[in-house]
Write a protein that holds these residues in place. Structure first.
Motif, short mmCIF file in Angstrom:
data_model
loop_
_atom_site.label_atom_id
_atom_site.label_comp_id
_atom_site.label_asym_id
_atom_site.label_seq_id
_atom_site.Cartn_x
_atom_site.Cartn_y
_atom_site.Cartn_z
N ILE A 2 0.86 -1.18 0.00
CA ILE A 2 0.00 0.00 0.00
C ILE A 2 0.90 1.23 0.00
O ILE A 2 1.83 1.33 0.79
N ARG A 4 1.20 4.86 1.04
CA ARG A 4 0.54 5.76 1.99
C ARG A 4 0.95 7.19 1.69
O ARG A 4 2.13 7.52 1.69
N ALA A 38 1.30 3.75 -8.70
CA ALA A 38 -0.15 3.94 -8.94
C ALA A 38 -0.53 3.44 -10.33
O ALA A 38 -1.60 2.85 -10.52
N GLY A 41 -1.15 -0.15 -10.40
CA GLY A 41 -2.32 -0.60 -9.66
C GLY A 41 -2.14 -0.86 -8.17
O GLY A 41 -2.99 -1.50 -7.56
N ILE A 42 -1.05 -0.38 -7.60
CA ILE A 42 -0.88 -0.58 -6.16
C ILE A 42 -1.96 0.21 -5.41
O ILE A 42 -2.42 1.25 -5.87
N ASP A 43 -2.41 -0.33 -4.29
CA ASP A 43 -3.41 0.37 -3.48
C ASP A 43 -2.81 1.65 -2.91
O ASP A 43 -1.66 1.67 -2.48
N GLU A 45 -3.43 4.75 -0.10
CA GLU A 45 -4.15 5.11 1.11
C GLU A 45 -3.75 6.53 1.50
O GLU A 45 -2.56 6.84 1.57
#
Length: 89
Positions: A2, A4, A38, A41-43, A45
């Protein structure tokens, strides 16, 4: 994984866990890395630090002598008020 992103200062980091020791690490990322991650496709947050951690004085002038004297006077007033707030015995 993720990514951040801090909403306050737009810094970003990847929190990582080492597969061999299970230690937690944070890898600061730059704008190029953020875009690449991004795109793949990484998450993502978004987070904000608690308001208590945001020091608004950090971007203003240092305290003046007069401000410190006024603050000390307020502390002296508190010493006189606190006993009045105690429950009766």
């Amino acid at each position: 994984m993720i990514l951040r992103i801090n909403q306050a200062d737009h810094s970003a980091a990847l929190p990582l866990i080492c597969p061999s020791c299970a230690g937690r690490f944070s890898h600061p990322t730059c704008l190029g890395e953020n875009l690449l991650l991004a795109t793949f496709g990484i998450d993502v947050e978004y987070w904000s630090p608690p308001s208590e951690q945001v020091d608004r004085r950090a971007i203003s002038e240092p305290l003046t002598h007069a401000e410190m004297v006024a603050f000390a006077a307020k502390l002296a007033e508190v010493d006189q008020v606190v006993p009045l707030l105690q429950p009766p015995r």
